[in-house]
Enzyme design. Sequence first.
Site, PDB file in Angstrom:
ATOM      1  N   GLY A 155     -21.244  -8.955 -21.631  1.00 17.89           N
ATOM      2  CA  GLY A 155     -20.247  -9.696 -20.844  1.00 17.89           C
ATOM      3  C   GLY A 155     -19.450 -10.448 -21.767  1.00 17.89           C
ATOM      4  N   ARG A 156     -18.972 -11.609 -21.356  1.00 14.97           N
ATOM      5  CA  ARG A 156     -17.927 -12.465 -22.516  1.00 14.97           C
ATOM      6  C   ARG A 156     -19.016 -12.773 -23.519  1.00 14.97           C
ATOM      7  NH1 ARG A 156     -16.215 -14.246 -17.376  1.00 14.97           N
ATOM      8  NH2 ARG A 156     -17.974 -15.670 -17.722  1.00 14.97           N
ATOM      9  N   ARG A 178     -23.492  -1.555 -16.217  1.00 19.35           N
ATOM     10  CA  ARG A 178     -22.286  -0.595 -16.199  1.00 19.35           C
ATOM     11  C   ARG A 178     -21.829  -0.602 -17.684  1.00 19.35           C
ATOM     12  NH1 ARG A 178     -21.284  -2.700 -11.566  1.00 19.35           N
ATOM     13  NH2 ARG A 178     -20.616  -4.805 -12.308  1.00 19.35           N
ATOM     14  N   ARG A 238     -30.765 -17.510 -19.024  1.00 16.74           N
ATOM     15  CA  ARG A 238     -31.377 -18.173 -17.817  1.00 16.74           C
ATOM     16  C   ARG A 238     -32.882 -18.041 -17.817  1.00 16.74           C
ATOM     17  NH1 ARG A 238     -27.595 -21.078 -17.312  1.00 16.74           N
ATOM     18  NH2 ARG A 238     -26.654 -21.677 -15.473  1.00 16.74           N
ATOM     19  N   GLU A 267     -37.489 -24.963 -15.595  1.00 17.92           N
ATOM     20  CA  GLU A 267     -36.983 -26.141 -16.381  1.00 17.92           C
ATOM     21  C   GLU A 267     -36.760 -27.331 -15.608  1.00 17.92           C
ATOM     22  OE1 GLU A 267     -33.026 -25.124 -18.196  1.00 17.92           O
ATOM     23  OE2 GLU A 267     -33.871 -23.534 -19.055  1.00 17.92           O
ATOM     24  N   HIS A 285     -31.835 -26.055 -23.432  1.00 18.62           N
ATOM     25  CA  HIS A 285     -30.611 -25.755 -22.788  1.00 18.62           C
ATOM     26  C   HIS A 285     -29.621 -26.500 -23.063  1.00 18.62           C
ATOM     27  CE1 HIS A 285     -29.714 -23.657 -18.646  1.00 18.62           C
ATOM     28  NE2 HIS A 285     -28.637 -23.465 -19.577  1.00 18.62           N
ATOM     29  N   ILE A 286     -29.260 -26.128 -24.518  1.00 18.03           N
ATOM     30  CA  ILE A 286     -28.023 -26.695 -25.045  1.00 18.03           C
ATOM     31  C   ILE A 286     -27.085 -25.757 -25.855  1.00 18.03           C
ATOM     32  CG2 ILE A 286     -29.214 -29.055 -25.707  1.00 18.03           C
ATOM     33  CD1 ILE A 286     -29.535 -27.822 -28.640  1.00 18.03           C
TER      34      ILE A 286
HETATM   35  C1  DGY Z   1     -24.020 -22.340 -18.024  1.00 17.22           C
HETATM   36  O1  DGY Z   1     -22.896 -22.723 -18.232  1.00 17.22           O
HETATM   37  O2  DGY Z   1     -24.533 -21.705 -17.205  1.00 17.22           O
HETATM   38  C2  DGY Z   1     -25.115 -23.112 -19.033  1.00 17.22           C
HETATM   39  O3  DGY Z   1     -26.018 -22.357 -18.866  1.00 17.22           O
HETATM   40  C3  DGY Z   1     -24.773 -24.318 -18.874  1.00 17.22           C
HETATM   41  O4  DGY Z   1     -25.359 -24.940 -20.101  1.00 17.22           O
END
Ligand code: DGY
Length: 321
Positions: A155-156, A178, A238, A267, A285-286
């Site tokens: 993806g992006r 896909r 995630r 988390e 998560h940064i």
């Molecule tokens: C998101 O935008 O989903 C990121 O995990 C937030 O830091």
Amino acid sequence: MKPKVLVTREVFDEVLEYLSQHFEVTSNQSDVPFDPGTLASKLSDKEGALITLSDKIDATLLSHCPKLKTVCNIAVGYNNIDLEACTKAKVMATNTPGVLDDTTGDFTWALILATARRLTEAETYLRKGQWDGWKLKQFLGMDVHHATLGIFGLGRIGQVVARRAIGFEMKIIYHDVRRAASEIEQACRTSFVNKDELLGQADIVTIHVPYSPATHHLIGKQELEKMKPTAILINASRGGVVDDSALIEALRSGTIAGAGLDVFENEPKLNQGFLELKNVALAPHIASSSRATRYNMAMLAAKNLVAALTGEKPPNLLNPF
Ligand code: DGY
């Protein structure tokens, strides 16, 4: 009378100023996350909310919020929001796609390099005062240049990571549900492989898929066993996409060589097993946390909120309306 909205966590002053032009704003600038009961009571008289991924929006919460028309996530991922429940309750849900791709891709590279070159392990050694001089075989790492990069999810963000890999002259392979358009494959100089081929061929496996029931434990014991023992795993997508217990076991036993992780199951409660391992680089998560990008994320979420409550279609509406 201006509509009432809640901002559930600390945001930039400019975002609050912008929202205050349109709404009566209550904001939680102390930044301590609300428990579900407090969130429900704070939202009971609000028409909109600027929320973060630590705020769970589900049918139970929505049943306490009769006036709520929109919840605007300051995140691209929205697994904290039950979209079906929102649609049933006629609540518009929005996210912040696009504004964090480059920054998250950059940080993925920070994790790749730190893990491959054992940076956090070496820094800990240095900080502990253990360095007694240069040694030929000290912290021997893995070369990133010319290695094979395997990307789950083109993806992006996956595409950003791939484009950065061109500079390292890597072989780039990917897997996705896909196959991407051929222009994207060409721009990223990547070729499509199946899941097992990716696991078996990549020196670096990096994950860029959203979390959903379909991607829960996409990488577990079986998948880790298919990776090369010299390979590393990177996750800036995630928590829950990787089975953390299986990963800890694989890192302990040498099934794979290392991991670089920005996200975790449950988390912010970290599985303590990670802390006992040297071959893992950890971050809280940064990945999207550059000053500019976090500002842009919050402002985009605020724009979604204004649109939703002023009769316009929010630019990043997630559910049908
Ligand atoms: C998101 O935008 O989903 C990121 O995990 C937030 O830091």
